[in-house]
Design an enzyme around this catalytic site. Structure first.
Site, PDB file in Angstrom:
ATOM      1  N   HIS A  86     -37.301 -25.800 -39.627  1.00 29.31           N
ATOM      2  CA  HIS A  86     -38.193 -26.957 -39.518  1.00 29.31           C
ATOM      3  C   HIS A  86     -37.771 -27.909 -38.398  1.00 29.31           C
ATOM      4  CE1 HIS A  86     -39.262 -26.211 -44.021  1.00 29.31           C
ATOM      5  NE2 HIS A  86     -39.926 -25.416 -43.209  1.00 29.31           N
ATOM      6  N   GLN A 127     -33.769 -25.383 -44.057  1.00 24.50           N
ATOM      7  CA  GLN A 127     -35.036 -26.110 -44.008  1.00 24.50           C
ATOM      8  C   GLN A 127     -34.815 -27.563 -43.601  1.00 24.50           C
ATOM      9  OE1 GLN A 127     -35.778 -24.841 -48.241  1.00 24.50           O
ATOM     10  NE2 GLN A 127     -37.866 -24.544 -47.502  1.00 24.50           N
TER      11      GLN A 127
END
Length: 237
Positions: A111, A91
């Site tokens: 992300h 992430q």
């Protein structure tokens, strides 16, 4: 448990990088609260918002420009090098998994990546040093050198669609692994946080290592509330 696994899926969140000196969103007094990311829709439609987004971006970059991979990053790199972990799903946007020695093909960035920029029109990559030079020189973020389009940090902003290829790769790895290993994620941000449960439903064992409890602790086969580096240092080779 790791030694017995055939295919390990690594999954990392902010906690693995806080040990490198990079602040997370939720810590009291986090500088992210003073430099909150600007939503994708606002960034696209408002030139003033784009200027402010780049100002905040560079302010945050200055806070952790000297960050280096933690023991956790190095441990995951060692697990990948051993052949047991095909890739690390992350992430994080800080590029520390790359600095630890992993190739782009061994990292699945859900992300995006904050260490460079892309044109929203043609997709061309631009290095941040070039973007920053022109921004600080002219007071305006530069346009794409190829097509004149809007440049944005290559991260996934609030309101921006998740990247299809990393999501596909992450789902494939979660479905095929027999151990899903979470390190330093609060497991509170979706859709990324859905992968541990998906892996568990697909037959994998689930291990969560995080300083604080997570919503999926009750689902896990093993939960360790401790510092990431301390837990994983034995895997660094």
């Amino acid at each position: 448990m790791i030694q017995d696994a055939r295919i390990v899926a690594g999954f990392t969140g902010a906690g693995i990088s806080t040990e490198s000196g990079i602040p997370d969103f939720r810590s009291p007094g986090s500088p992210w609260m003073q430099n909150k990311p600007i939503s994708f829709d606002l960034f696209v439609r408002d030139a003033k918002a784009r200027r402010e987004a780049w100002r905040r971006k560079f302010a945050m970059d200055d806070l952790y420009r000297d960050a280096r991979p933690s023991q956790g990053h190095l441990a995951f790199a060692s697990l990948v090098a051993s052949g047991r972990m095909p890739a690390v799903i992350t992430q994080n946007i800080d590029g520390l998994h790359q600095q630890s020695g992993l190739s782009e093909g061994q990292i699945i960035e859900l992300h995006g990546n904050g260490t460079y920029a892309r044109c929203l029109a043609c997709g061309r990559r631009h290095e941040l040093d070039w973007v920053r030079y022109h921004f600080e020189r002219n007071g305006e973020p530069p346009e794409c050198m190829a097509c004149g389009g809007v440049l944005k940090s290559a991260t996934i902003s609030f309101g921006q669609a998740m990247p299809e290829e990393p999501m596909r790769r992450a789902r494939k790895l979660a479905a095929s692994c027999d151990l899903f290993l979470v390190a330093g994620s609060s497991l509170a941000v979706y859709p990324a946080a859905a992968f541990p449960a998906f892996a568990k439903d697909s037959g994998a064992r689930l291990v969560i290592v995080n300083r604080e409890p997570t919503p999926l602790d009750e689902l896990a086969d093993l939960v360790i509330h401790a510092e990431i580096g301390a837990v994983f240092s034995k895997f660094v080779s």
